[in-house]
Design an enzyme around this catalytic site. Structure first.
Site, mmCIF file in Angstrom:
data_model
loop_
_atom_site.group_PDB
_atom_site.id
_atom_site.type_symbol
_atom_site.label_atom_id
_atom_site.label_comp_id
_atom_site.label_asym_id
_atom_site.label_seq_id
_atom_site.Cartn_x
_atom_site.Cartn_y
_atom_site.Cartn_z
ATOM 1 N N HIS A 122 0.257 7.539 0.535
ATOM 2 C CA HIS A 122 -0.746 6.474 0.649
ATOM 3 C C HIS A 122 -0.123 5.228 1.297
ATOM 4 C CE1 HIS A 122 -3.902 3.623 -0.430
ATOM 5 N NE2 HIS A 122 -2.929 2.836 -0.855
ATOM 6 N N HIS A 127 -1.014 2.715 4.799
ATOM 7 C CA HIS A 127 -0.934 1.283 5.085
ATOM 8 C C HIS A 127 -0.156 0.915 6.339
ATOM 9 C CE1 HIS A 127 -2.959 -0.530 1.688
ATOM 10 N NE2 HIS A 127 -2.346 0.299 0.851
ATOM 11 N N GLU A 167 -7.774 -1.711 1.969
ATOM 12 C CA GLU A 167 -7.845 -0.398 1.306
ATOM 13 C C GLU A 167 -9.015 0.462 1.798
ATOM 14 O OE1 GLU A 167 -5.615 0.932 -0.394
ATOM 15 O OE2 GLU A 167 -4.440 -0.649 -1.334
ATOM 16 N N SER A 186 -5.703 7.876 3.965
ATOM 17 C CA SER A 186 -4.704 8.688 3.258
ATOM 18 C C SER A 186 -5.328 9.667 2.272
ATOM 19 C CB SER A 186 -3.720 7.783 2.505
ATOM 20 O OG SER A 186 -4.365 7.130 1.429
HETATM 21 FE FE LIG Z 1 -2.981 0.762 -1.130
#
Ligand SMILES: [Fe+2]
Length: 263
Positions: A122, A127, A167, A186
């Site tokens: 993730h 990111h 996010e 992700s």
């Molecule tokens: Fe995150």
């Protein structure tokens, strides 16, 4: 990591390198290949360019040192391995310094489809590619600076801004709506839900609305906010965030689009 986590923090050796097993390389590769197939037509151009710029590959779990170096070369951003869940004040302070905090453990096979806590896949696959984009990186840094300056009383609402952009953000492009939020790119199920299944609501990004929207971390998102450009995103935190949050507090939250357990 949560108290109930069955994962332990992975620490680097004296050379700064993390030891990942062959099984972990295989899990990374499986996730990488599956997501890249899905994202070829659903992620925005800036995200996909970021994956290439970082040199992420399916063969091996990337090393934090390499990701850090490549990010530094593109936007000056960096990453910092964190051993466990960190307090919001430390999270915001790192962002304000242009460092993205990364959990360094990788999910096990039984969690390959879904893991509630953020793992290395993730963090790095989700990111880091967007942090190669100047507008996005500036947004994240300014967001951190604002959070540090405003302090604890504003932190809850500010995290909603982070949630619905960094996010779970989407962007309008000439090719249609595309995703860039780490929680979408992700996650196999979130990427399908946000892009293929039309059961969720897509709202044009509006700061006051975002600040008033409750969310839950453990469900597929029922609401997404869509920005028009990363230049717009960068400009968002140049507004008077203190005044916006006070206004959001006085107007109150929207009714949740889900049952209980609001964050
Ligand atoms: Fe995150």
């Amino acid at each position: 990591m949560t108290k109930e986590s069955s994962y332990t923090a992975k620490l680097p050796g004296p050379d700064g390198l993390y030891a990942y097993s062959a099984e972990e390389d295989a899990i990374w590769g499986e996730l990488y290949r599956r997501q890249m197939t899905l994202l070829a037509t659903t992620a925005c151009r800036e995200y996909l360019e970021g994956v290439a710029l970082l040199g992420l590959m399916p063969q091996k779990v990337p090393q934090l040192l390499d990701v850090n170096k490549r990010l530094n070369e593109t936007t000056g951003f960096g990453v910092e391995g964190v051993p466990a869940l960190i307090p919001p004040s430390q999270f915001y302070a790192l962002l304000s310094q242009g460092k993205f905090p990364l959990a360094t453990f990788l999910r096990r096979r039984e969690h390959i489809d879904y893991i509630e806590e953020p793992d290395l896949f993730h963090e790095v696959f989700g990111h880091c590619p967007m942090l190669t984009n100047k507008n996005f990186a500036n947004f994240v840094r300014h967001f951190g600076e604002t959070a540090v300056r405003l302090g604890k009383g504003y932190s809850w609402h500010l995290f909603r801004l982070f949630w619905f952009t960094v996010e779970f953000g989407l962007i309008n492009t000439p090719q249609g709506r595309r995703c860039f939020g780490a929680g979408i790119v992700s996650s196999p199920s979130e990427a399908k839900s946000a892009m293929e299944i039309q059961t969720c609501e897509f709202r044009p990004f509006d700061m006051l609305s975002v600040l008033r929207t409750p969310y839950r971390i453990d469900i597929l998102q029922p609401i997404y906010y869509v920005i028009d450009s990363f230049t717009d995103l960068e400009a968002i935190v140049e507004q008077d965030m203190e005044a916006m949050i006070l206004k959001a507090k006085s107007l109150g939250d929207f009714p949740p689009a889900f049952e209980s357990k609001a964050s």
